[in-house]
Design a protein around this motif. Sequence first.
Motif, PDB file in Angstrom:
ATOM      1  N   SER B  25       0.847  -1.186   0.000  1.00  0.00           N
ATOM      2  CA  SER B  25       0.000   0.000   0.000  1.00  0.00           C
ATOM      3  C   SER B  25       0.883   1.236   0.000  1.00  0.00           C
ATOM      4  CB  SER B  25      -0.928  -0.028   1.220  1.00  0.00           C
ATOM      5  OG  SER B  25      -0.792   1.141   1.984  1.00  0.00           O
ATOM      6  N   ALA B  27       0.276   4.159   1.121  1.00  0.00           N
ATOM      7  CA  ALA B  27       0.247   4.853   2.403  1.00  0.00           C
ATOM      8  C   ALA B  27       1.257   4.223   3.360  1.00  0.00           C
ATOM      9  CB  ALA B  27      -1.153   4.802   2.992  1.00  0.00           C
ATOM     10  N   ARG B  28       1.255   2.896   3.417  1.00  0.00           N
ATOM     11  CA  ARG B  28       2.213   2.224   4.308  1.00  0.00           C
ATOM     12  C   ARG B  28       3.649   2.466   3.850  1.00  0.00           C
ATOM     13  NH1 ARG B  28       0.044  -3.427   6.775  1.00  0.00           N
ATOM     14  NH2 ARG B  28      -1.869  -2.598   7.649  1.00  0.00           N
ATOM     15  N   PHE B  31       4.825   5.850   5.014  1.00  0.00           N
ATOM     16  CA  PHE B  31       5.116   5.978   6.445  1.00  0.00           C
ATOM     17  C   PHE B  31       6.248   5.070   6.880  1.00  0.00           C
ATOM     18  CE2 PHE B  31       1.337   8.365   6.086  1.00  0.00           C
ATOM     19  CZ  PHE B  31       1.562   9.393   6.979  1.00  0.00           C
ATOM     20  N   LEU B  65       4.754  13.937   4.747  1.00  0.00           N
ATOM     21  CA  LEU B  65       3.294  14.097   4.689  1.00  0.00           C
ATOM     22  C   LEU B  65       2.881  14.772   3.386  1.00  0.00           C
ATOM     23  CD1 LEU B  65       1.050  13.324   6.660  1.00  0.00           C
ATOM     24  CD2 LEU B  65       3.311  13.109   7.613  1.00  0.00           C
ATOM     25  N   ILE B  66       3.701  15.752   2.959  1.00  0.00           N
ATOM     26  CA  ILE B  66       3.396  16.388   1.674  1.00  0.00           C
ATOM     27  C   ILE B  66       3.648  15.392   0.544  1.00  0.00           C
ATOM     28  CG2 ILE B  66       4.002  18.328   0.161  1.00  0.00           C
ATOM     29  CD1 ILE B  66       3.716  19.934   2.528  1.00  0.00           C
ATOM     30  N   ALA B  68       3.280  12.255   0.745  1.00  0.00           N
ATOM     31  CA  ALA B  68       2.206  11.260   0.729  1.00  0.00           C
ATOM     32  C   ALA B  68       1.118  11.687  -0.238  1.00  0.00           C
ATOM     33  CB  ALA B  68       1.634  11.093   2.144  1.00  0.00           C
ATOM     34  N   VAL B  69       0.799  12.987  -0.220  1.00  0.00           N
ATOM     35  CA  VAL B  69      -0.239  13.484  -1.126  1.00  0.00           C
ATOM     36  C   VAL B  69       0.141  13.180  -2.573  1.00  0.00           C
ATOM     37  CG1 VAL B  69      -1.412  15.541  -1.943  1.00  0.00           C
ATOM     38  CG2 VAL B  69      -0.873  15.303   0.480  1.00  0.00           C
ATOM     39  N   ILE B  72       0.474   9.313  -3.556  1.00  0.00           N
ATOM     40  CA  ILE B  72      -0.809   8.651  -3.748  1.00  0.00           C
ATOM     41  C   ILE B  72      -1.517   9.204  -4.979  1.00  0.00           C
ATOM     42  CG2 ILE B  72      -3.107   8.452  -2.734  1.00  0.00           C
ATOM     43  CD1 ILE B  72      -1.480   8.119  -0.047  1.00  0.00           C
ATOM     44  N   PRO B  78      -5.395   5.711  -7.424  1.00  0.00           N
ATOM     45  CA  PRO B  78      -5.265   6.674  -6.335  1.00  0.00           C
ATOM     46  C   PRO B  78      -6.168   6.358  -5.151  1.00  0.00           C
ATOM     47  CG  PRO B  78      -5.613   7.762  -8.437  1.00  0.00           C
ATOM     48  CD  PRO B  78      -5.915   6.329  -8.645  1.00  0.00           C
ATOM     49  N   GLY B  79      -7.133   5.483  -5.342  1.00  0.00           N
ATOM     50  CA  GLY B  79      -7.925   5.051  -4.191  1.00  0.00           C
ATOM     51  C   GLY B  79      -7.012   4.449  -3.154  1.00  0.00           C
ATOM     52  N   GLY B  80      -5.985   3.718  -3.630  1.00  0.00           N
ATOM     53  CA  GLY B  80      -4.873   3.341  -2.790  1.00  0.00           C
ATOM     54  C   GLY B  80      -5.081   2.134  -1.911  1.00  0.00           C
ATOM     55  N   LEU B  81      -6.323   1.727  -1.677  1.00  0.00           N
ATOM     56  CA  LEU B  81      -6.487   0.591  -0.771  1.00  0.00           C
ATOM     57  C   LEU B  81      -6.367  -0.736  -1.517  1.00  0.00           C
ATOM     58  CD1 LEU B  81      -9.203   2.025   1.558  1.00  0.00           C
ATOM     59  CD2 LEU B  81      -6.908   1.386   2.194  1.00  0.00           C
TER      60      LEU B  81
END
Lengths: 296, 175
Positions: B25, B27-28, B31, B65-66, B68-69, B72, B78-81
């Motif tokens: 993912s 997002a993961r 981070f 964090l920026i 990440a936008v 993704i 871009p739904g990402g999940l």
Amino acid sequence: MPAWAVVALPLVLAALTYSAAAMDAVFRTGDGLVAPLRECARLIVQQRRRTYMPDLLLVRIGVISLPAAALLAAMVIPIDGRGVWDLSVGVVWFNAMEVVAWASLWLTGWGVNSVFPLVGGYRFLAQGLAYELPHMFALITAGLAAGSLDFGEVAAAQDGLWFVVWMPVAFAVYLLSALAMTFWGPLGHPVAGDLAGGVAAELSGPDRLLFFAGRFALLTVAAAAAVPLFLGGGAGPWLPGWAWSLIKTYAVLALLVWVRGRFPVIRMDRFMDVAWMVLIPATLLQALVVGIVVVS
Amino acid sequence: METVAFWVLAVAAVGFGVAVFVVDSMARATFALLASFLCVGVELLLLDLDYLGVLVILMMIMEMLIMAVFMIMYMMNPGGLMPMTMVHNNRGALAISIGVFTALAAGIFLTPWPPRRGTVPADPTFSVGQAIMGPKMLVMMVIGIAILATMIASVVLATDRGRYDRPSHREDGAK
């Protein structure tokens, strides 16, 4: 700093956080001082609601990092001269821990896999720099006048004349952006009602408790940091330093909490305009004035 | 104690770095990369470079964090999940990355490091700045301000107002 201070710090922070929640209950809803306690008990026993296919790891990290960041930020804030962690660049550390909230909100909003929380998380990120830059310049101005980024030395440098007196712009911007960094009151877009609760919309039970306790804790820490930065730290007649620190912290905290019930949520794009076109230039000018005073 | 902390953080930094390419993912992945940077920031704190360490932590949180936008936003999905993969051209990438890692690691061991002279200064960050910048410090600081001003100015020039946020004083604008 003695070892007991390390144990005492979370307790003091918890007590201050509780009183922030209690003040909010009294000012805004008219409920009594035990209202937050009732809410705590309700949330602890409440069953968790689950969304479809959440990324639970990210949600947990997001929710827990909020109170954790508040505690880590509190470590460098002096109660009586020195903080628990005697860091020479405490002001920067404090700011870094405030910025953790960006991650907390985005992770929580993303992880639950639901529309409104996701929009709330992106709202905070989109506004991030508009909040952070004025905040950072306000912090730097206090550091510039003291010639140090150590909270203890910044407080000590205000011997005689508090920074709030000769850098009022920086103080006002600090308070305003502190509201923004803790998504509180008029700047609470990420959890606002027009998003059905935003980031926190799908949180329930202990998650919700930790999230909102974390927000109150961040607000508390922001109020506590204003004392050594602009209000002379523990300076004051008759009472010992720690008592003055607490009194001033309560005064700032009460102001910040009161603002929530007094003002509506500002439209995001309006605030963005003001932040970039008014607040940043204003803080830069304030820094220039302070810089000239320091050099001359 | 400090040695143990150093190694734990070092292994964690590399571990999170590996995780960036293993997780499915975006997002993961973002981070995991942030966690790796945070480990490096704490390593700097262990080296008594307080200012640099805290600055790395502050800047990396904001930056990732920026990022990440954008990471993704530019994804296929871009739904990402939905599951995704961070790697392609596996063989070539493996060969290049192992080659680069070996070269860098060899550099560490083959460099004749000078023995320590003198003691730890009172403010190591200041000394590092002096050692790197020396008399060019003033120039670098002026350039830093110039870069900041350029960034703000270019953002201001590049931003055209959207459909909903015309200036409020204009007749046709949103009130």
